[in-house]
Design a protein around this motif. Structure first.
Motif, PDB file in Angstrom:
ATOM      1  N   LEU A 182       0.663  -1.005   0.070  1.00 41.01           N
ATOM      2  CA  LEU A 182       0.169  -0.194   0.399  1.00 41.01           C
ATOM      3  C   LEU A 182       0.543   0.821   0.144  1.00 41.01           C
ATOM      4  O   LEU A 182       1.221   1.460   0.799  1.00 41.01           O
ATOM      5  CB  LEU A 182      -0.768  -0.139   0.956  1.00 41.01           C
ATOM      6  CG  LEU A 182      -1.622   1.807   1.205  1.00 41.01           C
ATOM      7  CD1 LEU A 182      -2.870   1.443   0.198  1.00 41.01           C
ATOM      8  CD2 LEU A 182      -2.041   1.515   2.918  1.00 41.01           C
ATOM      9  N   VAL A 183       0.314   2.424  -0.668  1.00 40.54           N
ATOM     10  CA  VAL A 183       1.471   3.430  -0.422  1.00 40.54           C
ATOM     11  C   VAL A 183       0.149   3.981  -1.140  1.00 40.54           C
ATOM     12  O   VAL A 183      -0.379   4.872  -1.914  1.00 40.54           O
ATOM     13  CB  VAL A 183       2.261   3.312  -2.677  1.00 40.54           C
ATOM     14  CG1 VAL A 183       2.909   4.642  -2.621  1.00 40.54           C
ATOM     15  CG2 VAL A 183       3.019   1.920  -2.499  1.00 40.54           C
ATOM     16  N   HIS A 184       0.792   5.688  -0.168  1.00 40.24           N
ATOM     17  CA  HIS A 184      -0.220   6.658  -0.295  1.00 40.24           C
ATOM     18  C   HIS A 184       0.044   7.820  -1.126  1.00 40.24           C
ATOM     19  O   HIS A 184       1.586   8.235  -1.189  1.00 40.24           O
ATOM     20  CB  HIS A 184      -0.296   7.491   0.950  1.00 40.24           C
ATOM     21  CG  HIS A 184      -0.949   6.283   2.354  1.00 40.24           C
ATOM     22  ND1 HIS A 184      -1.968   6.546   2.654  1.00 40.24           N
ATOM     23  CD2 HIS A 184      -0.097   5.182   3.175  1.00 40.24           C
ATOM     24  CE1 HIS A 184      -2.316   5.546   3.652  1.00 40.24           C
ATOM     25  NE2 HIS A 184      -1.244   4.430   4.209  1.00 40.24           N
ATOM     26  N   CYS A 185      -0.417   8.096  -1.558  1.00 45.28           N
ATOM     27  CA  CYS A 185      -0.278   9.071  -3.025  1.00 45.28           C
ATOM     28  C   CYS A 185      -1.180  10.841  -2.919  1.00 45.28           C
ATOM     29  O   CYS A 185      -2.077  10.406  -2.716  1.00 45.28           O
ATOM     30  CB  CYS A 185      -1.059   8.359  -4.825  1.00 45.28           C
ATOM     31  SG  CYS A 185       1.094   6.651  -4.555  1.00 45.28           S
ATOM     32  N   THR A 186      -0.450  11.111  -4.141  1.00 40.88           N
ATOM     33  CA  THR A 186      -1.163  12.767  -4.265  1.00 40.88           C
ATOM     34  C   THR A 186      -2.782  11.629  -4.660  1.00 40.88           C
ATOM     35  O   THR A 186      -1.850  11.267  -5.730  1.00 40.88           O
ATOM     36  CB  THR A 186      -0.965  13.689  -4.274  1.00 40.88           C
ATOM     37  OG1 THR A 186      -0.016  13.488  -5.961  1.00 40.88           O
ATOM     38  CG2 THR A 186       0.321  14.445  -3.645  1.00 40.88           C
ATOM     39  N   PRO A 187      -3.313  12.520  -5.233  1.00 41.42           N
ATOM     40  CA  PRO A 187      -4.539  12.689  -6.043  1.00 41.42           C
ATOM     41  C   PRO A 187      -3.886  12.554  -7.840  1.00 41.42           C
ATOM     42  O   PRO A 187      -4.396  11.844  -8.395  1.00 41.42           O
ATOM     43  CB  PRO A 187      -5.454  14.170  -6.205  1.00 41.42           C
ATOM     44  CG  PRO A 187      -5.531  14.056  -4.955  1.00 41.42           C
ATOM     45  CD  PRO A 187      -3.586  14.040  -4.282  1.00 41.42           C
ATOM     46  N   GLY A 188      -2.659  13.333  -8.208  1.00 41.29           N
ATOM     47  CA  GLY A 188      -2.272  13.080  -9.471  1.00 41.29           C
ATOM     48  C   GLY A 188      -1.437  12.236  -9.986  1.00 41.29           C
ATOM     49  O   GLY A 188      -1.401  11.566 -10.891  1.00 41.29           O
TER      50      GLY A 188
END
Length: 144
Positions: free
Chosen positions: A27-33
């Motif tokens: 699981l990698v938390h990312c920005t919406p972009g």
């Protein structure tokens, strides 16, 4: 430190993506972009930053190494943790943040949820010499 992950995108959710790396779903938390550029079933490479806390290991992912660098620099400012740093990159590009900090643009920084005037001022003071100048940001945008 986990500097990057490469693998097939297994799932995408509002807060992050699951990337299969060597048979393990990470699981990698990312920005919406960054999330918008990912497609389930396709290969990807994300620059990553591992945040270690007493009760968790959280991996944050970015489309570019520059985003990861700015994310890590933002956290060196007093009052900025990984969630606020990620929110800042969701609202502003790395170069826009460089320009806002170099020009002491509190208004631009306070557009980010969770960043009030005091935190914005602290970011400006703490990062003014670390993020670079607006000229460097413009040159980087033109070169990149």
């Amino acid at each position: 430190m986990i500097a990057s992950v490469r693998g097939r995108v297994a799932a995408i959710a509002p807060e992050g993506a699951v990337v299969e790396v060597g048979g393990i779903g990470v699981l990698v938390h990312c920005t919406p972009g960054t999330l918008a550029a990912l497609r389930v079933g396709e290969e990807t490479r994300l620059a990553t930053s591992l945040v270690v806390r007493e009760d968790s290991l959280t991996l944050f992912g970015f489309g570019t190494d520059d985003e990861r660098l700015v994310f890590e620099l933002l956290q060196t400012a007093n009052g900025v943790g990984p969630k606020v740093a990620l929110a800042m990159l969701a609202v502003h590009t790395p170069n826009a943040l460089r320009i806002a900090v170099a020009s002491a643009d509190v208004k631009a920084l306070t557009r980010v949820p969770g960043v009030g005037p005091k935190v914005a001022q602290r970011i400006i003071v703490d990062l003014k010499d670390k993020l670079g100048t607006p000229e460097e940001a413009v040159n980087a945008a033109l070169d990149g």
